[in-house]
Write an enzyme that holds these catalytic residues in place. Structure first.
Site: not given
Ligand SMILES: NC(=O)c1ccc[n+]([C@@H]2O[C@H](COP(=O)([O-])OP(=O)(O)OC[C@H]3O[C@@H](n4cnc5c(N)ncnc54)[C@H](O)[C@@H]3O)[C@@H](O)[C@H]2O)c1
Length: 249
Positions: A39, A62-63, A155, A159, A190
């Site tokens: 993360d 950091d992805v 987003y 996705k 979340t």
């Protein structure tokens, strides 16, 4: 899922410090896996690792940076001797404006984390799993990987991209004994969802789920754990809805 289903297996979870990622860490560890928590939020990741029983390792990652992702996978393999499951959960939500008003900067950031990031993780995992004789990759997509939604263009685009990438990688890497699947939560309470939503909007979102409520991170993690295990050995290239009937309407 049996308690020892993942005994001896090694898993990486991105976005591990919070929400669905954290619930996945807990589910995988409870099934016997050694879990690497990846993360951007280093303090929260270390705190999360402390809450999990079993062999864990927290790695700042950091992805959106391919070098960071490659070194994450190297560290995992060095420490635990292989990689059997990769769970891609890290994501950001981005601006909440229509496409016509979307900033280039926010578009790049959302695509950089939510789609490029999944690609970098998938690529690094595939390379490690090929060397180890196979594995399972699970990406957390969304109902917004199947349908559009107002004020979430980047987003939604990212996705949808994750679902397409999952299918291609599944077809290409089946001969390597690597299974690649996506899960599609509906709305789940979340920090990602809670940021910027008032209670009225939450109630509206809950009403869009035929079961009458949003999901929990644990309900998503249950499916992820099954996909990580050999119990789902016939399953690859799939999009699994875990959305309380959201897409069935
Ligand atoms: N919450 C929902 O309603 C919902 C619905 C459908 C899908 N999802 C998906 O589930 C996944 C998890 O979401 P969540 O709700 O648990 O979010 P969250 O905000 O609780 O957790 C996301 C985690 O990702 C980390 N992260 C963000 N950018 C990163 C980066 N560049 N590198 C590494 N880590 C990074 C954050 O630090 C955070 O710990 C995401 O892929 C999200 O798109 C969430």
């Amino acid at each position: 899922m049996a308690n020892d289903e993942l005994d001896g297996k090694v898993a990486i979870v991105t976005g591990a410090a919070s929400g669905i990622g954290l619930a996945c860490v807990q589910a995988l560890a409870a099934s016997g896996a050694r879990v690497v928590l990846a993360d951007l939020d280093v303090d929260a990741t270390a705190r999360a690792a402390e809450t999990v029983r079993g062999d864990t390792l927290a790695v700042w990652t950091d992805v959106a940076d391919p070098g960071s992702v490659d070194s994450l996978v190297d560290v995992a393999v060095d420490r635990f001797g292989g990689l059997h499951a990769m769970v891609n959960s890290a994501a950001v939500s981005g601006e909440s404006v229509p496409v016509g008003d979307y900033s280039t900067e926010s578009w790049r950031r959302v695509l950089g984390v939510n789609l490029d990031g999944v690609f970098y993780c998938m690529r690094a995992a595939i390379r490690a799993m090929r060397r180890g004789g196979g594995g399972s990759i699970i990406s957390v997509a969304s109902v917004l990987g199947r349908v559009g939604s107002p004020r979430a263009g980047a987003y939604v685009a990212a996705k949808h991209g994750v679902v397409g990438l999952t299918r291609s990688a599944a077809v290409e890497h089946a001969p390597d004994r690597i299974r690649v699947n996506a899960v599609g939560p509906g709305f789940v309470r979340t920090p990602l969802l809670d940021r910027g939503l008032d209670e009225e909007r939450h109630n509206e979102l809950a009403a869009q789920h035929p079961i009458g409520r949003p999901g929990t991170p644990e309900e998503v993690a249950e499916l992820v754990g099954w996909l990580a295990s050999d119990a789902s050995s016939l399953v690859t290239g799939a999009y699994y809805a875990v959305d309380g009937g959201y897409l069935a309407r």
